[in-house]
Design an enzyme around this catalytic site. Structure first.
Site, PDB file in Angstrom:
ATOM      1  N   GLY A   1       0.834  -1.205   0.000  1.00 46.50           N
ATOM      2  CA  GLY A   1       0.000   0.000   0.000  1.00 46.50           C
ATOM      3  C   GLY A   1       0.859   1.241   0.000  1.00 46.50           C
TER       4      GLY A   1
ATOM      5  N   GLY B   1       2.576   5.600   4.423  1.00 47.83           N
ATOM      6  CA  GLY B   1       1.748   6.230   5.460  1.00 47.83           C
ATOM      7  C   GLY B   1       0.384   5.578   5.609  1.00 47.83           C
TER       8      GLY B   1
ATOM      9  N   GLY C   1      -0.276   2.651   6.886  1.00 51.61           N
ATOM     10  CA  GLY C   1      -0.411   1.944   8.155  1.00 51.61           C
ATOM     11  C   GLY C   1       0.186   0.547   8.151  1.00 51.61           C
ATOM     12  N   LYS C   2       0.942   0.221   7.105  1.00 48.12           N
ATOM     13  CA  LYS C   2       1.519  -1.138   6.990  1.00 48.12           C
ATOM     14  C   LYS C   2       2.469  -1.443   8.153  1.00 48.12           C
ATOM     15  CE  LYS C   2       3.495  -0.117   3.061  1.00 48.12           C
ATOM     16  NZ  LYS C   2       3.073   1.264   2.852  1.00 48.12           N
ATOM     17  N   SER C   3       3.430  -0.551   8.359  1.00 49.96           N
ATOM     18  CA  SER C   3       4.406  -0.801   9.423  1.00 49.96           C
ATOM     19  C   SER C   3       3.721  -0.834  10.774  1.00 49.96           C
ATOM     20  CB  SER C   3       5.472   0.283   9.468  1.00 49.96           C
ATOM     21  OG  SER C   3       6.024   0.445   8.215  1.00 49.96           O
TER      22      SER C   3
ATOM     23  N   GLU D   1      10.572  -4.953   4.843  1.00 49.54           N
ATOM     24  CA  GLU D   1      11.508  -5.118   3.744  1.00 49.54           C
ATOM     25  C   GLU D   1      12.209  -3.799   3.421  1.00 49.54           C
ATOM     26  OE1 GLU D   1      11.122  -7.848  -0.093  1.00 49.54           O
ATOM     27  OE2 GLU D   1       9.739  -6.163  -0.080  1.00 49.54           O
TER      28      GLU D   1
END
Ligand code: ADP
Length: 596
Positions: free
Chosen positions: A386, A389, A391-393, A515
């Site tokens: 995505g 910013g 919200g993945k991390s 990653e």
């Protein structure tokens, strides 16, 4: 809750705060009670000795010289020598004890604060920038060292000296005591004014030291960007401004001290002159003896010095109090991510399940995750993709319990992560950050970060498990190669290999990977890919993916957009959907990697 901004405000203490702080200091100083008592005894001895010297001089003059009694004179001389020796010896002893106690106190405090910092969760470090925390451990502890080394005792000895000297003066002659106290009002009023002005000046200096430090820190950390865009002049100009205002603040505080000390000195001279003049006249009339006048002249400094010391000390106490207040607030901040009192070990394996998870960073307006639910079965690979910013991390971090959610929960094998023991949590779920951070020490030491008690054989096995044995064997010192601070000697790919080996050493059931966004050099890239593949085999994996190859290998892909899961499915399913993911995949195909 302690804040990082508004230095001048946080440097002011209310009376109630000051009292609480003092109480805690005494409690923390409990182990050093013996040294403190000895120091106090030394203060009593030196104070009495200092005050008795002029009285002995008086005796020498009146009973010895004026009454022409050699015996009395000799006795006074001997006594004087003894008393002065006492003052000296006990003064030195005092110095040793006070310093030892003070430094021991600071040692205990530093350790307590450091330990507490280590216990804190990510959220704590979001709120408190590293620079500020470093300042807590350095500048704040430093501003306290003056107090604990000298301040407290000086306060005590000045107060004792003031009271005792007035008593001695009154015993010797009330008339001369009045003369001695004539300049007192000037001294007291100017001391109070000095204390106020200098306190204000001190707070300004501190504030500007802080501003200057931030300017410095920013200048250093951003130097590459600054040079790349040739912004040195602008940065220098900004630093010059903050530096100049620091200079002005220092100058002001020096000016305040300058006039105050001049006034104090002049008051001293004036008091001596008055004493000699009026005292001499009294002596001439026979109201007091000559020896008494001399004793009074000598005692004047015991009367005036404490006033001056006390007013100076006020600032020391004030700044130390403020520093302590900030340090105590660190000591008091409960780690948000902490072990529950009835925590249980996580099972060996299990499904990772996120239900109705919402999370907002402290101080943020929008949630970083908004009611997210997702499941990852044992051994399955989930890729999070995505825009930046989205919200993945954040989701990855919550799945490893680096933060606790405000609502919803993350479960592993049916156990809520907030109910898991910390040890089992870190054993089951390992996080591999984007940048493998290296500590000073050898490669071996750097792997032991993951498991302190790992044997050499286990470390070698971990490196072997990711297929990097040959790579590190090329180094002259093998695994004993020093990586130097921040790993300047290892390439980005090698740092990544160390990070992966660390995870292999933990041998977790779940791997959470962020990653790397940047490309590695083609040689190590293949090695890192290979290592990753081996590490991921047989484990549940959550990867914040930036490469098409990674995504294609995943069993499930979650497209995160705007704090929510926008699309979920396999690569082919999502391509067929022709939505966000399809668009992203097309972009990737064009550039091979993404920069999000
Ligand atoms: P992604 O990994 O998709 O790029 P993140 O999970 O890092 O996104 O960030 C999601 C949102 O949370 C962003 O708006 C980001 O600015 C914010 N955010 C991320 N980390 C922090 C943090 N430590 N403190 C405050 N806000 C943060």
């Amino acid at each position: 809750m302690w804040q990082t901004g508004g230095v001048s405000e946080e440097d002011k203490l209310t009376r109630a705060q000051a009292r609480t702080i003092l109480g805690r200091v005494f409690k923390m100083a409990e182990p050093f009670r013996k040294s403190m008592i000895i120091a106090f005894a030394c203060v009593m001895v030196t104070t009495s000795a200092t005050l008795s010297a002029p009285v002995i001089v008086r005796h020498g003059i009146d009973a010895g010289i004026r009454a022409k009694d050699t015996g009395a004179l000799n006795l006074s001389v001997v006594l004087y020598l003894i008393v002065v020796t006492f003052t000296y010896v006990f003064g030195r002893l005092l110095f040793v004890f006070v310093n030892r106690t003070g430094e021991s106190f600071l040692r205990v405090l530093r350790l307590a604060v450091f330990k507490q910092m280590q216990r804190q969760s990510m959220a704590f470090y979001d709120r408190n920038k590293a620079g500020v925390l470093v300042a807590r451990m350095t500048a704040d502890i430093e501003s306290m060292s003056e107090l604990v080394q000298w301040g407290l005792l000086q306060f005590l000895s000045a107060a004792l000296m003031l009271v005792f000297s007035i008593v001695v003066l009154l015993i010797l002659s009330w008339q001369l005591t009045i003369v001695a106290l004539l300049v007192m009002p000037v001294l007291v009023i100017s001391s109070i004014k000095f204390q106020r002005d200098s306190n204000r000046a001190y707070l300004t200096v501190r504030e500007r030291v802080g501003a200057n430090l931030s300017a410095l820190q920013e200048g250093i950390t951003t130097v590459r960007v600054i040079q790349a865009y040739a912004q040195e002049d602008e940065v220098n100009r900004k630093f010059k401004i903050s530096n100049r205002s620091l200079f002005a603040a220092h100058e002001k505080s020096v000016r305040i001290s300058t006039w105050y000390f001049a006034l104090v000195e002049f008051s001293g001279v004036l008091a001596s002159a008055l004493m000699i003049g009026i005292g001499g006249w009294f002596a001439h009339r026979g109201t007091v003896t000559l020896g008494t006048v001399v004793a009074f002249v000598l005692l004047l400094s015991s009367l005036f010095d404490p006033v001056q010391q006390l007013s100076q000390l006020y600032n020391t106490v004030q700044s130390a109090g403020a520093a302590l207040n900030k340090l105590f607030s660190i000591l008091d901040s409960k780690p948000e991510v902490d072990e529950h009192h009835s925590a249980v070990d996580l099972p060996q394996t299990g499904e990772l399940k996120v239900s109705n998870l919402s999370f907002t960073y402290a101080g943020a307006e929008k949630p970083a995750l908004d009611n997210v639910s997702i499941k990852v079965g044992v051994g399955e690979k989930l890729a999070l993709v995505g825009p930046t910013g989205a919200g993945k991390s954040t989701l990855a971090k919550l799945m490893a319990r680096l933060y606790d959610p405000q609502t919803g929960k993350v479960e592993f094998g049916g156990v809520d992560l907030t109910m898991a023991t910390m040890d089992s949590l870190r054993e089951r779920i390992a996080v591999v950050p984007q940048e493998g951070f290296l500590f000073n020490g050898s490669i071996r030491d750097n792997l032991r970060i993951a498991r302190a008690n790992a044997t050499d054989a286990e470390i070698e096995a971990a490196i072997d498990a990711i297929g990097a044995t040959d790579h590190f064997a090329q180094f002259a010192d093998g695994l004993d190669t020093e990586v130097r601070e921040r790993g300047s000697r290892l390439s980005a790919g090698e740092r990544q290999l160390v990070a992966l080996a660390r995870a292999a050493l933990v041998d977790p059931a779940v791997l959470v990977l962020d990653e790397a966004t940047s490309n590695l050099d083609p040689g190590t890239e293949a090695e890192v890919e290979h290592a990753l593949e081996r590490l991921m085999a047989g484990r549940t994996v959550i990867v914040v993916a930036h490469r098409l190859s990674t995504v294609q290998r995943a069993d499930h892909i979650a497209v995160i957009a705007d704090a929510k899961i926008a699309e979920f499915g396999s690569h082919s399913e999502l391509l067929a959907l022709n939505g966000h993911y399809a668009e992203l995949a097309r972009a990737w195909q064009k550039s091979h990697t993404v920069t999000s």
